[in-house]
Write a protein that holds these residues in place. Structure first.
Motif, mmCIF file in Angstrom:
data_model
loop_
_atom_site.group_PDB
_atom_site.id
_atom_site.type_symbol
_atom_site.label_atom_id
_atom_site.label_comp_id
_atom_site.label_asym_id
_atom_site.label_seq_id
_atom_site.Cartn_x
_atom_site.Cartn_y
_atom_site.Cartn_z
ATOM 1 N N MET A 1 0.838 -1.180 0.000
ATOM 2 C CA MET A 1 0.000 0.000 0.000
ATOM 3 C C MET A 1 0.881 1.240 0.000
ATOM 4 S SD MET A 1 -2.693 1.107 2.929
ATOM 5 C CE MET A 1 -4.154 1.894 2.368
ATOM 6 N N ALA A 2 0.571 2.197 -0.822
ATOM 7 C CA ALA A 2 1.352 3.428 -0.925
ATOM 8 C C ALA A 2 1.074 4.337 0.266
ATOM 9 C CB ALA A 2 1.007 4.151 -2.220
ATOM 10 N N ASP A 3 2.005 5.260 0.523
ATOM 11 C CA ASP A 3 1.809 6.241 1.577
ATOM 12 C C ASP A 3 0.641 7.145 1.211
ATOM 13 O OD1 ASP A 3 4.039 5.133 2.711
ATOM 14 O OD2 ASP A 3 5.371 6.788 2.227
ATOM 15 N N ALA A 4 -0.131 7.567 2.220
ATOM 16 C CA ALA A 4 -1.281 8.440 1.981
ATOM 17 C C ALA A 4 -0.811 9.837 1.615
ATOM 18 C CB ALA A 4 -2.141 8.497 3.245
ATOM 19 N N LYS A 5 -1.601 10.499 0.775
ATOM 20 C CA LYS A 5 -1.279 11.880 0.417
ATOM 21 C C LYS A 5 -2.564 12.678 0.265
ATOM 22 C CE LYS A 5 -0.799 10.840 -4.471
ATOM 23 N NZ LYS A 5 0.063 10.875 -5.627
ATOM 24 N N CYS A 6 -2.443 13.982 0.385
ATOM 25 C CA CYS A 6 -3.586 14.875 0.272
ATOM 26 C C CYS A 6 -4.173 14.781 -1.134
ATOM 27 C CB CYS A 6 -3.146 16.308 0.565
ATOM 28 S SG CYS A 6 -4.439 17.544 0.278
ATOM 29 N N PRO A 7 -5.497 14.633 -1.246
ATOM 30 C CA PRO A 7 -6.110 14.542 -2.568
ATOM 31 C C PRO A 7 -6.050 15.850 -3.361
ATOM 32 C CG PRO A 7 -7.765 14.294 -0.832
ATOM 33 C CD PRO A 7 -6.444 14.402 -0.168
ATOM 34 N N LEU A 8 -5.789 16.974 -2.707
ATOM 35 C CA LEU A 8 -5.704 18.255 -3.422
ATOM 36 C C LEU A 8 -4.286 18.614 -3.836
ATOM 37 C CD1 LEU A 8 -8.164 20.642 -1.529
ATOM 38 C CD2 LEU A 8 -8.483 19.490 -3.714
ATOM 39 N N CYS A 9 -3.350 18.573 -2.877
ATOM 40 C CA CYS A 9 -2.006 19.088 -3.173
ATOM 41 C C CYS A 9 -0.919 18.016 -3.195
ATOM 42 C CB CYS A 9 -1.634 20.193 -2.180
ATOM 43 S SG CYS A 9 -1.266 19.610 -0.512
ATOM 44 N N GLY A 10 -1.229 16.809 -2.736
ATOM 45 C CA GLY A 10 -0.251 15.725 -2.749
ATOM 46 C C GLY A 10 0.670 15.680 -1.542
ATOM 47 N N CYS A 11 0.499 16.592 -0.586
ATOM 48 C CA CYS A 11 1.320 16.596 0.630
ATOM 49 C C CYS A 11 1.112 15.284 1.387
ATOM 50 C CB CYS A 11 0.927 17.788 1.504
ATOM 51 S SG CYS A 11 1.868 17.902 3.033
ATOM 52 N N ARG A 12 2.148 14.804 2.032
ATOM 53 C CA ARG A 12 2.064 13.551 2.780
ATOM 54 C C ARG A 12 2.010 13.781 4.298
ATOM 55 N NH1 ARG A 12 2.683 9.469 -0.754
ATOM 56 N NH2 ARG A 12 3.769 9.894 -2.690
ATOM 57 N N ARG A 13 1.918 15.033 4.721
ATOM 58 C CA ARG A 13 1.862 15.373 6.142
ATOM 59 C C ARG A 13 0.463 15.861 6.492
ATOM 60 N NH1 ARG A 13 5.381 14.379 9.488
ATOM 61 N NH2 ARG A 13 5.089 16.272 10.629
ATOM 62 N N PHE A 14 -0.037 15.392 7.623
ATOM 63 C CA PHE A 14 -1.382 15.726 8.088
ATOM 64 C C PHE A 14 -1.342 16.075 9.564
ATOM 65 C CE2 PHE A 14 -1.650 12.689 4.646
ATOM 66 C CZ PHE A 14 -2.566 13.286 3.794
ATOM 67 N N TYR A 15 -2.473 16.569 10.065
ATOM 68 C CA TYR A 15 -2.596 16.756 11.505
ATOM 69 C C TYR A 15 -4.040 16.587 11.934
ATOM 70 C CZ TYR A 15 -4.237 21.596 10.673
ATOM 71 O OH TYR A 15 -4.932 22.703 10.261
ATOM 72 N N VAL A 16 -4.193 16.289 13.208
ATOM 73 C CA VAL A 16 -5.508 16.234 13.843
ATOM 74 C C VAL A 16 -5.466 17.179 15.030
ATOM 75 C CG1 VAL A 16 -6.084 13.893 13.105
ATOM 76 C CG2 VAL A 16 -4.890 14.229 15.262
ATOM 77 N N LYS A 17 -6.639 17.648 15.426
ATOM 78 C CA LYS A 17 -6.741 18.532 16.579
ATOM 79 C C LYS A 17 -7.120 17.706 17.797
ATOM 80 C CE LYS A 17 -8.107 22.455 13.772
ATOM 81 N NZ LYS A 17 -9.134 23.475 13.511
ATOM 82 N N HIS A 18 -6.618 18.118 18.938
ATOM 83 C CA HIS A 18 -6.967 17.453 20.190
ATOM 84 C C HIS A 18 -8.458 17.660 20.443
ATOM 85 C CE1 HIS A 18 -7.201 16.562 24.456
ATOM 86 N NE2 HIS A 18 -6.042 15.938 24.327
ATOM 87 N N PRO A 19 -9.187 16.621 20.837
ATOM 88 C CA PRO A 19 -10.640 16.754 21.007
ATOM 89 C C PRO A 19 -11.058 17.762 22.076
ATOM 90 C CG PRO A 19 -9.880 14.549 21.629
ATOM 91 C CD PRO A 19 -8.706 15.278 21.080
ATOM 92 N N ASP A 20 -10.197 18.018 23.065
ATOM 93 C CA ASP A 20 -10.544 18.957 24.131
ATOM 94 C C ASP A 20 -9.928 20.340 23.960
ATOM 95 O OD1 ASP A 20 -12.015 16.951 25.418
ATOM 96 O OD2 ASP A 20 -10.207 16.211 26.430
ATOM 97 N N ASP A 21 -8.964 20.488 23.065
ATOM 98 C CA ASP A 21 -8.278 21.763 22.851
ATOM 99 C C ASP A 21 -7.946 21.892 21.368
ATOM 100 O OD1 ASP A 21 -6.713 24.028 22.806
ATOM 101 O OD2 ASP A 21 -5.232 23.302 24.241
ATOM 102 N N VAL A 22 -8.771 22.621 20.623
ATOM 103 C CA VAL A 22 -8.607 22.709 19.168
ATOM 104 C C VAL A 22 -7.314 23.404 18.748
ATOM 105 C CG1 VAL A 22 -11.067 22.583 18.689
ATOM 106 C CG2 VAL A 22 -9.986 24.818 18.998
#
Length: 70
Positions: A1-22
Motif C-alpha cells: 500500500m502506498a503512503d497516503a497523500k492529500c487529494p488536493l495538493c499531494g502533501c504527505r503530512r497531516f494533523y488532527v486537533k486534540h478533542p478537548d483543545d482545538v
C-alpha cells in the motif's frame, strides 16, 4: 500500500486537533496505512485516530475524515 497523500495538493503530512483543545495539534504521516506521529511526540498523549477522525492537510486547506486518505 502506498503512503497516503492529500487529494488536493499531494502533501504527505497531516494533523488532527486534540478533542478537548482545538489549538493543540498532532502532526503525522500515514505510511502503509499506519499513522506515524512525529518522533518527538509523546505517544501516550496522542489522540486515537480512526476512520471518522477529522483530518487536516499540513500544506493546504483540505480536510475530511481520515478514511478518505487511507
Amino acid at each position: 500500500m502506498a503512503d497516503a497523500k492529500c487529494p488536493l495538493c499531494g502533501c504527505r503530512r497531516f494533523y488532527v486537533k486534540h478533542p478537548d483543545d482545538v489549538y493543540d495539534i498532532y502532526e503525522f504521516e500515514c505510511r502503509d496505512g499506519e499513522v506515524c506521529f512525529d518522533a518527538e511526540m509523546d505517544l501516550e498523549n496522542c489522540p486515537e485516530i480512526n476512520d471518522g477522525t477529522e483530518t487536516f492537510c499540513n500544506a493546504c486547506a483540505w480536510h475530511d475524515k481520515f478514511r478518505t486518505i487511507r
